[in-house]
Design an enzyme around this catalytic site. Sequence first.
Site, PDB file in Angstrom:
ATOM      1  N   HIS A 208      36.134 -53.972  28.819  1.00 28.11           N
ATOM      2  CA  HIS A 208      35.759 -52.725  29.703  1.00 28.11           C
ATOM      3  C   HIS A 208      36.517 -51.552  28.847  1.00 28.11           C
ATOM      4  O   HIS A 208      37.636 -51.762  28.155  1.00 28.11           O
ATOM      5  CB  HIS A 208      36.429 -53.120  30.975  1.00 28.11           C
ATOM      6  CG  HIS A 208      35.947 -52.165  32.012  1.00 28.11           C
ATOM      7  ND1 HIS A 208      36.734 -50.778  32.297  1.00 28.11           N
ATOM      8  CD2 HIS A 208      35.157 -52.082  32.724  1.00 28.11           C
ATOM      9  CE1 HIS A 208      36.063 -50.081  33.156  1.00 28.11           C
ATOM     10  NE2 HIS A 208      35.011 -50.922  33.644  1.00 28.11           N
TER      11      HIS A 208
ATOM     12  N   GLU B 192      27.733 -49.705  30.159  1.00 31.42           N
ATOM     13  CA  GLU B 192      28.697 -48.729  31.239  1.00 31.42           C
ATOM     14  C   GLU B 192      29.114 -47.629  30.071  1.00 31.42           C
ATOM     15  O   GLU B 192      30.362 -47.730  29.577  1.00 31.42           O
ATOM     16  CB  GLU B 192      29.960 -49.657  31.592  1.00 31.42           C
ATOM     17  CG  GLU B 192      29.735 -50.674  32.516  1.00 31.42           C
ATOM     18  CD  GLU B 192      30.832 -51.133  33.366  1.00 31.42           C
ATOM     19  OE1 GLU B 192      30.706 -51.017  34.761  1.00 31.42           O
ATOM     20  OE2 GLU B 192      32.028 -51.431  32.626  1.00 31.42           O
TER      21      GLU B 192
END
Length: 170
Positions: free
Chosen positions: A14, A86
């Site tokens: 992430h 993302e």
Amino acid sequence: MLRDFGCTYVLVGHSERRQLFGETDETVRRKVGALLAANVLPIVCVGETLEERDEQRTLEVVERQVRGALMGIPPSALAAITVAYEPVWAIGTGKTATSAQAQEVHAAIRRILRELAGGAADAIRIQYGGSVKPENAAELMSQPDVDGALVGGASLKAKDFIAIVKGALR
């Protein structure tokens, strides 16, 4: 330890882990291998910053991250992995990639996965994450290479999350 707690999926790579803790593509690859060895399914996050997008480096950055995270993982194991695109510039900002932008990156990821995993690439889920909302979920998930959404803040509001799920079912 995560498996012992009942975790079946774990996010790795992430952007916040990359930015705040200095995680590298190599670190992500090692975590992917450890998760697979423990029978926990990795969700590998990839995405570019606003600066990288403005410099027209999106596909270069995403390719480096995908290859870096998955290189050396046996093709048979890759089928268990989920990749989440993302774009860093869209996380928590209210900005969202257009469906065309998302599709372009997802198609590039699918191409890379075909190189790494062969025929198993079509079974690998590629999700979009980055300010997924009821207003944009259906359009994003209607794209041929967008297999679902990794929903962040909107998942904390039941009404919004239900609307996103309903949008995905259209």
